[in-house]
Structures are given as structure tokens and as C-alpha cells.
Design a protein around this motif. Structure first.
Motif, PDB file in Angstrom:
ATOM      1  N   PRO A 180      -4.509   8.177  -5.201  1.00 17.43           N
ATOM      2  CA  PRO A 180      -5.644   8.912  -4.475  1.00 17.43           C
ATOM      3  C   PRO A 180      -6.790   9.440  -5.015  1.00 17.43           C
ATOM      4  O   PRO A 180      -7.994   9.495  -4.672  1.00 17.43           O
ATOM      5  CB  PRO A 180      -4.930   9.959  -3.941  1.00 17.43           C
ATOM      6  CG  PRO A 180      -3.479   9.522  -3.465  1.00 17.43           C
ATOM      7  CD  PRO A 180      -3.290   8.666  -4.982  1.00 17.43           C
ATOM      8  N   ASP A 205      -2.514  -2.331  -3.708  1.00 17.69           N
ATOM      9  CA  ASP A 205      -3.851  -1.615  -3.186  1.00 17.69           C
ATOM     10  C   ASP A 205      -3.886  -0.113  -3.956  1.00 17.69           C
ATOM     11  O   ASP A 205      -3.153   0.896  -3.556  1.00 17.69           O
ATOM     12  CB  ASP A 205      -3.788  -1.293  -1.941  1.00 17.69           C
ATOM     13  CG  ASP A 205      -4.992  -0.397  -1.192  1.00 17.69           C
ATOM     14  OD1 ASP A 205      -5.651   0.136  -2.276  1.00 17.69           O
ATOM     15  OD2 ASP A 205      -5.308  -0.066  -0.088  1.00 17.69           O
ATOM     16  N   GLN A 253      -4.797   3.177  -2.504  1.00 21.83           N
ATOM     17  CA  GLN A 253      -3.894   3.921  -1.789  1.00 21.83           C
ATOM     18  C   GLN A 253      -2.918   4.665  -2.809  1.00 21.83           C
ATOM     19  O   GLN A 253      -2.221   5.583  -2.659  1.00 21.83           O
ATOM     20  CB  GLN A 253      -3.305   3.161  -0.695  1.00 21.83           C
ATOM     21  CG  GLN A 253      -3.957   2.868   0.533  1.00 21.83           C
ATOM     22  CD  GLN A 253      -3.170   2.314   1.665  1.00 21.83           C
ATOM     23  OE1 GLN A 253      -2.168   2.663   2.007  1.00 21.83           O
ATOM     24  NE2 GLN A 253      -3.744   1.374   2.240  1.00 21.83           N
ATOM     25  N   THR A 277      -8.634  -4.412   3.494  1.00 19.66           N
ATOM     26  CA  THR A 277      -8.891  -2.977   3.196  1.00 19.66           C
ATOM     27  C   THR A 277      -8.244  -2.502   1.761  1.00 19.66           C
ATOM     28  O   THR A 277      -7.096  -3.225   1.489  1.00 19.66           O
ATOM     29  CB  THR A 277      -8.167  -2.149   4.331  1.00 19.66           C
ATOM     30  OG1 THR A 277      -6.691  -2.502   4.461  1.00 19.66           O
ATOM     31  CG2 THR A 277      -8.816  -2.473   5.761  1.00 19.66           C
ATOM     32  N   GLY A 278      -8.953  -1.601   1.184  1.00 16.26           N
ATOM     33  CA  GLY A 278      -8.123  -1.223  -0.090  1.00 16.26           C
ATOM     34  C   GLY A 278      -9.042  -1.513  -1.303  1.00 16.26           C
ATOM     35  O   GLY A 278     -10.023  -2.152  -0.964  1.00 16.26           O
ATOM     36  N   GLY A 291       0.948  -1.215  -0.087  1.00 16.89           N
ATOM     37  CA  GLY A 291       0.126   0.188  -0.021  1.00 16.89           C
ATOM     38  C   GLY A 291       0.708   1.308   0.173  1.00 16.89           C
ATOM     39  O   GLY A 291       2.214   1.246   0.098  1.00 16.89           O
ATOM     40  N   GLY A 292       0.030   2.352   0.105  1.00 17.29           N
ATOM     41  CA  GLY A 292       1.092   3.561   0.098  1.00 17.29           C
ATOM     42  C   GLY A 292       0.830   4.376  -1.240  1.00 17.29           C
ATOM     43  O   GLY A 292       0.860   3.678  -2.233  1.00 17.29           O
ATOM     44  N   ALA A 293       0.864   5.616  -1.162  1.00 17.30           N
ATOM     45  CA  ALA A 293       0.852   6.643  -2.416  1.00 17.30           C
ATOM     46  C   ALA A 293       1.925   6.292  -3.193  1.00 17.30           C
ATOM     47  O   ALA A 293       3.222   6.235  -2.787  1.00 17.30           O
ATOM     48  CB  ALA A 293       0.658   8.091  -2.088  1.00 17.30           C
TER      49      ALA A 293
END
Length: 426
Positions: free
Chosen positions: A126, A120, A123, A146-147, A33-35
Motif C-alpha cells: 500500500p 499487483d 495492492q 487494474t493495479g 492481488g491483495g496486501a
């Protein structure tokens, strides 16, 4: 499909135990995950499913434009044949060779998400929820995780189709077709009475999608058990059992010998069927005299959603380019161009005002296209992706038993839930 994904899980468990075997080690299973930031450049792989040779020129044009927009990028396009695609993805996932961007319908994506092999993208990007229709994104959200794990690429849904000539003949208004199950049953009784039992309006047994439309929760929130043996589901089955007992459905509708309502509709002995937006066009080939008489209307309740999407490998060594490529292929312009070539619909919110989809040419086929496109705003996947072929067989058998009167609706649903939960636990 169950055998494919059972083998996939076994293979992934085995390969995950080996360090440095191409799955990215512990990082691939944790860092999902994460941008995503960074320059869009370098090599990136894209895998599609059965687009060559029919759509080679289209896809190559999309790829060329991406490479022009992002100088220094190089896309390696792989297209797998239709047959054996699940086996191919299984092999790639188990061997750590999943392409950076891969065409996965939601049911193919789910087991990979379970092994943390997909990024994900909710994430990572955005702007995902702002740019794509909610139903398309929700198709890549899975219970227990999640995601969102895919960019919705192209969509479809179902439309109701009515034989306007038959409805008029038996005193019904083709411009006011049924919009609820109760209305459908009432009009089916009228058709039966006035046709002397020679024509049917209802011609299929219910399924999980019908339960979902009746407000039944098919699965628990965590996705670990089925829960469709509810009073609402019982009430729906009871209505179908009563309709079957009254002769409002063909007697063989519950058997394996049943031809299907689409074939009976084409033959002119059934006055209602469902199909995609292009159904009238195909009907014109099978029964050209019937096609002009068909009246389309929106699906009852929540329209079903059929989704294809692009997912990004969590093990990609070029995430900035992979995310940019997935977004590029699925942007409004490229999806609209694709939809002009075949009978699918784009998944971007910006496509809502495109006159090609939003306006009819005045024909019933044009009306069907507009109805289907408008339906996508509220369409949803009605059957959970966890439902495999074996589970579907169990559900269908128990529904048939209840509708025929061989078991009470509650007994049949309890049995279906118990057996499906047993399969799910395996």
C-alpha cells in the motif's frame, strides 16, 4: 520483440491448460492481488538483466544487507546476459519457473500481466504510490488491467542539447532556446537563412511521442485500438511537411540512409539534438572541442520516461520475502548508490533532495544532469508499450510519406492506424 511475445502467448495458453504444471494452477491466474503480510524469511530468487560482472559487488552488497536486515532469508541471485533475455523470460514464464522477483521493463511485463503471472504490487504494498514517483509507477499500469505490476527501479529521460556556438553565430540566443515546435520552426528558418542552408536546427521527423506531446491520444483507454489519426496529429504533420518543403530539414531525413541527428550534431552541421543526461560526457570523447559549447535545456513538452523495474511473480511461494526484496533493492538508499555508479536516476520521491542529483557542479554536463533529474517529476512514457517493431516501421513509413507530400497527413495517419490495429488484433 513481437515474435517473442507471440510465442509467449501461445506457450502460456498451452501450459495454462495443464493442471499443476508449475504456474500454480488456477490460484496463480486468480490470486494476483491483495496486501501481502507475513514474516519475511526463507528463500527468495532475484533475477537481473546484464549486471554482472560490472555491478556484481554492488548487487551482492545489496543482497547481503537484505539478508542481514531479515535474518533467516536467503537470496538466490540470477543474472541473465543481455542477449536473449526476452527468450529467457519467455521460457521461464511458459515453464512456470519465473523467479520470485524479476527485472522486467514495462514492455516485457505487459504480456505476463495479460496472463495474470505478475503480482499487483499496488495492492501488495500500500505504500507504493507514497514512495515512488508517479511516472515510474504508471509505466507498470496497463490498459484493461487494474493495479500496478512493478516497482520502478531506475529511470532516465531526454534533455535538449544545443550547439551554443552555432546559435550565436546565426543571431540566436543560446540561453533562450526554443521551447515549442513553433519556436523551433521559426529559429530553424533563421539558421537556414543566415547559414546559407549549410546548417540545420531541425533534423528529425516526428514520431508517436511528438503526437502525445501535442495532446493526441495514441491508444483507446482499453488498449485495444490505436487512435492517433486525429486533427491534432494532422496539424502537427502539416507543420513538419511545410518545414520540410521550405528546406528546414535535411533532404535525406526521411530515408533509411539518414545518418541521424546525433551524428550530424557531433559533426557540427546540426545545432540541436536530444540525449540522456550523460550525453555531453560521451560527446567529449567524439568531439572534445564541441562538448564545452553545448547548452542543455529541458525536453519540449512532457519529457519521455525510460524505465526499468522489478516485478514479483504471482506464483511466488514466498510473497512476503519477494515483496520485501523488490522494495529493498529499489529503496532510496540503494538506488542512489546505484546511480552514483552509472548514468541512471532513482525512482523514489525521497531522492528529490539528494544534492548529487539536484545540484550542478557548474559545468554544462552538471547542468544537464540536474535538468534531467528535475524532469523526472513530470516525465511519462509517451509511446505505449503495445507498439512493437513492426508497428513502428509502419508509423515511420506513413509519417515520412506525409512529410514528403506523398500522401495527405490524414491519409497517412488513417493508414498507419488501420495497419497497426490489424497487427494489434493478431
Amino acid at each position: 520483440m513481437r515474435r517473442y511475445w507471440t510465442r509467449l502467448t501461445v506457450a502460456l495458453v498451452a501450459t495454462a491448460a495443464l493442471a499443476g504444471c508449475g504456474l500454480g494452477g488456477s490460484k496463480a491466474s486468480e490470486d494476483t492481488g491483495g496486501a501481502v503480510t507475513g514474516a519475511v524469511k526463507g528463500k527468495v530468487s532475484l533475477q537481473t538483466w546484464a549486471l554482472k560482472p560490472k555491478f556484481t559487488d554492488y548487487m551482492q552488497g545489496v543482497i547481503d544487507a537484505f539478508e542481514q536486515k531479515y535474518p533467516g532469508t536467503q537470496v538466490d541471485w540470477l543474472d541473465q546476459p543481455g542477449d536473449g533475455y526476452a527468450d529467457k523470460v519467455l521460457s521461464q514464464a511458459a515453464g512456470g519457473t519465473l523467479p520470485d522477483v524479476v527485472n522486467l521493463p514495462p514492455d516485457f511485463a505487459l504480456p505476463l500481466v495479460g496472463r495474470n503471472l505478475l503480482l499487483d504490487v499496488g495492492q501488495a504494498d500500500p505504500a507504493l504510490t507514497a514512495d515512488y514517483v508517479a511516472g515510474g509507477i504508471d509505466a507498470y499500469r496497463f490498459p484493461g488491467h487494474t493495479g500496478a505490476y512493478g516497482y520502478p527501479w531506475y529511470l532516465n529521460t531526454d534533455v535538449n542539447y544545443w550547439n551554443g556556438d552555432l546559435l550565436s553565430r546565426y543571431g540566436l540566443d543560446p540561453k533562450k532556446p526554443p521551447t515549442t515546435l513553433d519556436e523551433l520552426i521559426a529559429q530553424a528558418a533563421t539558421v537556414k537563412e543566415r547559414s546559407g542552408g549549410q546548417v540545420y536546427l531541425m533534423s528529425r521527423k516526428p514520431g508517436l511521442g511528438d503526437f502525445a506531446n501535442a495532446g493526441v491520444k495514441i491508444m483507446a483507454v482499453d488498449g485495444k485500438s490505436f487512435t492517433f489519426n486525429t486533427p491534432e496529429a494532422v496539424a502537427l504533420l502539416d507543420k513538419y511537411r511545410d518545414a520540410f518543403k521550405r528546406g528546414l530539414l535535411p533532404q535525406d531525413v526521411l530515408t533509411d540512409k539518414y545518418a541521424g541527428n546525433a551524428k550530424l550534431f557531433t559533426a557540427g552541421t546540426v545545432a540541436w539534438t536530444t540525449g540522456g543526461a550523460n550525453y555531453i560526457g560521451s560527446l567529449a570523447t567524439d568531439n572534445p572541442t564541441l562538448a564545452p559549447k553545448v547548452v542543455p535545456s529541458p525536453a519540449m513538452g512532457t519529457p519521455p520516461l525510460y524505465v526499468q523495474g522489478l516485478s514479483v511473480s504471482a506464483a511466488s511461494k514466498n510473497r512476503p520475502a519477494a515483496v520485501a526484496l523488490a522494495r529493498w533493492v529499489t529503496n532510496a538508499g540503494n538506488q542512489a548508490a546505484f546511480a552514483h555508479l552509472t548514468s541512471i536516476f532513482p525512482s523514489t520521491k525521497a531522492s528529490a533532495q539528494d544534492p548529487f542529483f539536484a545540484r550542478s557542479d557548474g559545468s554544462n554536463a552538471g547542468d544537464a544532469k540536474v535538468i534531467a533529474f528535475a524532469s523526472l517529476a513530470k516525465a511519462a512514457m509517451l509511446q505505449p508499450v503495445q507498439v512493437d517493431g513492426a508497428m513502428s516501421d509502419i508509423v515511420n513509413q506513413q509519417i515520412a510519406l506525409a512529410v514528403s507530400g506523398g500522401a495527405t497527413s490524414q491519409q497517412a495517419l488513417d493508414t498507419a492506424v488501420a495497419r497497426c490495429n490489424q497487427l494489434l488484433s493478431q
